[in-house]
Design an enzyme around this catalytic site. Structure first.
Site, short mmCIF file in Angstrom:
data_model
loop_
_atom_site.label_atom_id
_atom_site.label_comp_id
_atom_site.label_asym_id
_atom_site.label_seq_id
_atom_site.Cartn_x
_atom_site.Cartn_y
_atom_site.Cartn_z
N CYS A 4 0.76 -1.06 0.18
CA CYS A 4 0.04 -0.10 -0.01
C CYS A 4 0.73 1.08 0.00
O CYS A 4 1.61 1.42 0.77
CB CYS A 4 -0.99 -0.06 1.23
SG CYS A 4 -1.92 1.57 1.36
N ASP A 30 -0.97 16.50 -1.51
CA ASP A 30 -1.23 15.38 -2.56
C ASP A 30 -0.38 15.78 -3.68
O ASP A 30 0.34 17.01 -3.97
CB ASP A 30 -2.67 15.90 -2.90
CG ASP A 30 -3.03 14.94 -4.01
OD1 ASP A 30 -3.91 14.04 -3.55
OD2 ASP A 30 -2.62 14.45 -5.06
N HIS A 46 -3.49 0.64 8.50
CA HIS A 46 -4.39 0.47 7.26
C HIS A 46 -5.82 0.23 7.36
O HIS A 46 -6.24 -0.84 8.07
CB HIS A 46 -3.69 -0.78 6.48
CG HIS A 46 -4.14 -0.95 4.91
ND1 HIS A 46 -3.81 -0.17 3.89
CD2 HIS A 46 -5.27 -1.68 4.64
CE1 HIS A 46 -4.45 -0.44 2.72
NE2 HIS A 46 -5.59 -1.40 3.30
N ASN A 86 -13.50 10.07 -0.89
CA ASN A 86 -14.01 9.16 -1.96
C ASN A 86 -13.99 7.47 -1.51
O ASN A 86 -13.18 7.45 -0.76
CB ASN A 86 -12.99 9.00 -3.18
CG ASN A 86 -13.00 10.34 -3.85
OD1 ASN A 86 -14.09 11.05 -3.85
ND2 ASN A 86 -11.77 10.82 -4.29
N GLY A 92 -14.66 7.07 -6.97
CA GLY A 92 -13.33 7.59 -7.48
C GLY A 92 -12.17 7.24 -6.52
O GLY A 92 -11.23 7.90 -6.63
N HIS A 99 -8.70 7.89 3.03
CA HIS A 99 -8.08 9.23 3.20
C HIS A 99 -9.11 10.42 2.88
O HIS A 99 -9.94 10.19 2.16
CB HIS A 99 -6.66 9.48 2.21
CG HIS A 99 -7.28 9.12 0.64
ND1 HIS A 99 -7.37 7.81 0.27
CD2 HIS A 99 -7.55 9.99 -0.37
CE1 HIS A 99 -7.76 7.64 -0.96
NE2 HIS A 99 -7.94 8.67 -1.46
N HIS A 101 -9.39 14.14 1.66
CA HIS A 101 -8.90 15.27 0.76
C HIS A 101 -9.24 16.39 1.68
O HIS A 101 -10.45 16.83 1.92
CB HIS A 101 -9.41 15.17 -0.64
CG HIS A 101 -8.90 14.00 -1.38
ND1 HIS A 101 -8.16 14.08 -2.51
CD2 HIS A 101 -9.55 12.80 -1.49
CE1 HIS A 101 -7.94 12.84 -3.00
NE2 HIS A 101 -9.14 12.07 -2.50
#
Ligand code: 5GP
Ligand code: ZN
Length: 113
Positions: A4, A30, A46, A86, A92, A99, A101
């Protein structure tokens, strides 16, 4: 998860521009920003998607608290920002490590999808 990319970023095996870190969360810029401020906030452990958050765990709250801190660090706490999570293919989600954004630094587009 050995393969990952976000686990590797958390471990420092892949370099990233770290913005914030605490016991359970890690935040970094990002690599392909979609706004002047575009930070990813991830759990250190994770977790694949938002659907894998356990009900009896405060991780969702910890991620939101980290997002508040990132907003202050990036100085968008007063101007405003957008948090996006997402989930799965229709959502998407490309990287299968949960995570948030955090997007800001400009007036964001009105449409949400
Ligand atoms: P998703 O579509 O899964 O919600 O978003 C994944 C995000 O991870 C994308 O915005 C993409 O630019 C970012 N990303 C993918 N690989 C890397 C990387 O190696 N480093 C950083 N900093 N961001 C990445
Ligand atoms: Zn991972």
């Amino acid at each position: 998860m050995d393969e990952c990319i976000f686990c590797k970023i958390v471990k420092g095996d892949i370099p990233s521009a770290k913005v914030y870190e605490d016991e359970r969360t890690f935040a970094f810029d990002d690599i392909q920003p979609m706004a002047p401020v575009h930070v990813l906030i991830v759990p250190k452990g994770h977790v694949e998607t938002v659907m894998d958050l356990a009900e009896d765990d405060d991780l969702a709250k910890d991620l939101l608290t980290a997002a508040q801190k990132v907003a202050r660090i990036k100085k968008v706490d007063r101007s405003g920002f957008r948090l996006v999570v997402n989930c799965g293919s229709d959502g998407g989600q490309i990287v299968s490590h949960l995570h948030l954004h955090l997007l800001g630094g400009k007036k964001l587009a009105d449409e949400m999808g």
